[in-house]
Design an enzyme around this catalytic site. Structure first.
Site, PDB file in Angstrom:
ATOM      1  CG  ASP A  13      41.470  -2.227  41.292  1.00  0.00           C
ATOM      2  OD1 ASP A  13      40.568  -1.638  41.903  1.00  0.00           O
ATOM      3  OD2 ASP A  13      42.301  -2.958  41.861  1.00  0.00           O
ATOM      4  CB  SER A  14      44.530   0.662  43.334  1.00  0.00           C
ATOM      5  OG  SER A  14      43.916  -0.379  44.083  1.00  0.00           O
ATOM      6  CB  CYS A  76      39.680   1.408  42.078  1.00  0.00           C
ATOM      7  SG  CYS A  76      40.595   2.053  43.500  1.00  0.00           S
ATOM      8  CD  GLU A 155      47.474  -5.433  44.388  1.00  0.00           C
ATOM      9  OE1 GLU A 155      48.488  -5.583  43.671  1.00  0.00           O
ATOM     10  OE2 GLU A 155      46.328  -5.295  43.918  1.00  0.00           O
ATOM     11  CB  CYS A 187      38.159  -2.484  48.865  1.00  0.00           C
ATOM     12  SG  CYS A 187      39.754  -2.682  48.033  1.00  0.00           S
ATOM     13  CG  HIS A 189      42.338  -5.305  46.236  1.00  0.00           C
ATOM     14  ND1 HIS A 189      42.109  -4.085  45.627  1.00  0.00           N
ATOM     15  CD2 HIS A 189      43.567  -5.704  45.832  1.00  0.00           C
ATOM     16  CE1 HIS A 189      43.170  -3.770  44.885  1.00  0.00           C
ATOM     17  NE2 HIS A 189      44.057  -4.734  44.991  1.00  0.00           N
TER      18      HIS A 189
END
Length: 274
Positions: A13-14, A76, A155, A187, A189
């Site tokens: 994932d990013s 991701c 993040e 996403c 996240h």
């Protein structure tokens, strides 16, 4: 059982968003060992060029291939949208993404066919969800919305520290007066912001995360290729990050319920990790 069956499943994932997929995997596939790479140092991927996303994703996949994984999960949405076919051509093991499972789940849940897609700039620009949903349900109407401020909230850990409702309200304002009955968290996240997103959307809107459906795909693929680990000897997950280990460890511990997760630093594009 072949030794190969005991090999780990790689997840990329990013940043920390793919931990939402890992959480589902840990629950439904407890016999599998997971190695995760989060590219926190270069997150978010959403605003980046297609060339950068391809380069960074390939670096993560190559690193995991060197660790002997038996399957790769691209957790991701942005990376899935622009690199999935390339990864499948490049590597010998199965490669799964998160967009098709999310689209499938949304179509199953929606009774009106009007589906909102919340995602990064890159995912929304790619129209990957629109293509995926349309391939399943030709009459579906898709309402895309880029929410670039969501990933940095996760993040940075701010989603746990400050009142983020004003950001949620501003970001979702363009669609709250439109008619739709389902919203895809496009996403990985975003599930960490599930409650705050739900609060801002119209009452009765179903929120769909691709994480659960993705794990169903993982399970089916393990069975199809006879790759399941039935040894009864799963190892603890290992997490690599290109960014700060302490911040990653805090979110991983909070989200996965692991008291002291094994988090290590990795330098992508170069051999070796710490």
């Amino acid at each position: 059982m072949k030794i190969w069956n005991e090999a780990p499943i790689g997840v990329i994932d990013s940043g920390v968003g793919g931990l939402t997929v890992v959480k589902e995997m840990a629950q439904f596939l407890p016999d599998e060992t997971i190695i995760y790479i989060g590219d926190d140092a270069r997150c978010p991927y959403g605003p980046r060029s297609v060339e950068e996303v391809k380069e960074f994703t390939m670096e993560m996949a190559t690193a995991l291939a060197g660790m002997g994984i038996k399957m790769l999960v691209v957790a991701c949405n942005t990376a899935t949208a622009v690199t999935l076919d390339l990864l499948r051509e490049r590597f010998p093991f199965p490669v799964l993404g998160v967009i098709e499972p999310g689209a499938r789940a949304a179509v199953q849940v929606s009774s009106t066919g009007r589906i909102a897609v919340l995602g990064t700039v890159g995912t929304i620009k790619s129209k990957a969800y629109e293509y995926a949903i349309s391939s399943i349900s030709e009459g579906a109407e898709i309402i895309p919305l880029a929410c670039p401020e969501f990933v940095p909230l996760v993040e940075s850990g701010q989603y746990k520290q400050i009142d983020i409702r004003p950001v949620m309200k501003k970001s979702l304002e363009p669609i709250v007066h439109l008619k739709f009955d389902t919203a895809i968290l496009g996403c990985t996240h975003y599930p960490l912001l599930h409650d705050q997103i739900q609060e801002q959307l119209p009452a009765g809107v179903n929120i769909v995360s691709s994480a659960y459906e993705t794990v169903r795909d993982v399970e089916n693929t393990l069975a199809r290729f006879d790759l399941g680990n039935n040894s009864g000897r799963p190892k603890d997950p290992i997490f690599y990050t290109t960014g700060q280990m302490e911040g990653f460890k805090s979110i991983a511990s909070d989200w996965l319920g692991i008291e002291n997760p094994d988090v290590r630093h990795i330098v992508l594009g170069k051999p070796g990790c710490q």
